[in-house]
Design a protein around this motif. Structure first.
Motif, mmCIF file in Angstrom:
data_model
loop_
_atom_site.group_PDB
_atom_site.id
_atom_site.type_symbol
_atom_site.label_atom_id
_atom_site.label_comp_id
_atom_site.label_asym_id
_atom_site.label_seq_id
_atom_site.Cartn_x
_atom_site.Cartn_y
_atom_site.Cartn_z
ATOM 1 N N LYS A 42 0.828 -1.196 0.000
ATOM 2 C CA LYS A 42 0.000 0.000 0.000
ATOM 3 C C LYS A 42 0.868 1.254 0.000
ATOM 4 O O LYS A 42 2.062 1.202 0.233
ATOM 5 N N SER A 43 0.198 2.374 -0.240
ATOM 6 C CA SER A 43 0.904 3.647 -0.200
ATOM 7 C C SER A 43 1.095 4.088 1.249
ATOM 8 O O SER A 43 0.690 3.396 2.174
ATOM 9 N N LEU A 44 1.710 5.224 1.414
ATOM 10 C CA LEU A 44 1.969 5.723 2.762
ATOM 11 C C LEU A 44 0.757 6.458 3.307
ATOM 12 O O LEU A 44 0.102 7.217 2.595
ATOM 13 N N MET A 45 0.488 6.258 4.578
ATOM 14 C CA MET A 45 -0.584 6.966 5.248
ATOM 15 C C MET A 45 0.029 7.912 6.269
ATOM 16 O O MET A 45 0.721 7.475 7.192
ATOM 17 N N LEU A 46 -0.200 9.190 6.092
ATOM 18 C CA LEU A 46 0.333 10.161 7.031
ATOM 19 C C LEU A 46 -0.376 10.029 8.368
ATOM 20 O O LEU A 46 -1.613 10.046 8.419
ATOM 21 N N MET A 47 0.414 9.883 9.436
ATOM 22 C CA MET A 47 -0.154 9.783 10.774
ATOM 23 C C MET A 47 -0.182 11.153 11.450
ATOM 24 O O MET A 47 -1.183 11.539 12.050
ATOM 25 N N GLU A 59 -3.399 13.372 12.042
ATOM 26 C CA GLU A 59 -4.401 13.226 10.991
ATOM 27 C C GLU A 59 -5.671 12.618 11.588
ATOM 28 O O GLU A 59 -5.657 11.967 12.640
ATOM 29 N N GLN A 60 -6.741 12.850 10.886
ATOM 30 C CA GLN A 60 -8.023 12.343 11.343
ATOM 31 C C GLN A 60 -7.977 10.832 11.477
ATOM 32 O O GLN A 60 -7.489 10.129 10.577
ATOM 33 N N GLY A 61 -8.477 10.333 12.593
ATOM 34 C CA GLY A 61 -8.529 8.899 12.808
ATOM 35 C C GLY A 61 -7.308 8.325 13.503
ATOM 36 O O GLY A 61 -7.308 7.133 13.851
#
Lengths: 113, 115
Positions: A42-47, A59-61
């Motif tokens: 998967k791609s990167l998810m900014l935390m 970030e939201q969530g």
């Protein structure tokens, strides 16, 4: 130039324990660092965005009480995964910004048993 | 709002063949665009970037990309693929929220190079 390191490169811990990951800019100072999470294929998810001398912006969530971020100096940001659980197992990558460009660390593989 | 679309999650080319990885962006402001490469179990390495100026940008390892505003594209190319180019490639655009900026990534393209 613009080298970012992370430590440790991989860590295995028991469920319920806390793990600290360090992100360092080796040859430059970084007012802003970022923490990402990457799931397999998967791609990167900014935390969160880590700002030196101030609170991180999440970030939201993303649970701020679970993923504690400290940016105490211009060359070091830390991410602490508190009370880790198996679902926190992932690849965590940090980056440091120079101007408009982000330079990434090599990543930390976290496995929670 | 800014966004990035990478067409083709998987691209396979023969060694020596042209590499073309597609990236289209959406941005309400002049974009800063980036290509990163990721090898297995490693972080991201900056290949090249476009900020302002010359629209044809040359990067490391023989890669280059051209910013085409009319097509909202920033495709990555390399004239001759090498086995060592096999990796995951991410296109990204700077996203602005108030005074803060962050990167918005595409979903990535896995490049396979065959003999």
């Amino acid at each position: 130039g613009a080298v970012v390191s992370q430590h440790p490169s991989r860590v295995i811990c028991k469920s319920g324990t806390s793990v600290k990951i360090e992100c360092r800019s080796l040859d430059f100072q970084a007012t802003t660092m970022f923490w990402y999470r990457q799931f397999p294929k998967k791609s990167l998810m900014l935390m969160a965005t880590s700002n030196e001398g101030s609170k991180a912006t999440y970030e939201q969530g993303v649970e701020k009480d679970k993923f504690l971020i400290n940016h105490a100096s211009l060359t070091l940001s830390t991410l602490t995964v508190t009370s880790a659980h198996p679902e926190d197992s992932s690849f965590y990558i940090c980056s440091a910004r120079v101007g408009e460009t982000q330079y990434f660390g090599p990543g930390t593989r976290l496995l929670v048993l | 709002a800014q966004s990035v679309t990478q067409l083709g999650s998987h691209v396979s080319v023969s060694e020596g063949a042209l590499v073309l990885l597609r990236c289209n962006y959406s941005s309400s402001v002049p974009p800063y665009l980036f290509w990163y490469v990721q090898y297995p179990n490693q972080g991201l390495q900056l290949l090249l970037k476009y900020t302002t100026g010359a629209t044809l940008v040359k990067g490391i390892n023989g890669f280059e990309a051209e910013f085409k505003k009319s097509e909202t594209s920033f495709h990555l190319t390399k004239p001759s693929a090498h086995m060592s180019d096999a990796a995951e490639y991410f296109c990204a655009v700077n996203t602005y929220t108030g005074t803060a900026s962050k990167l918005t990534f595409g979903t990535g393209t896995r490049l396979q190079v065959t003999l």
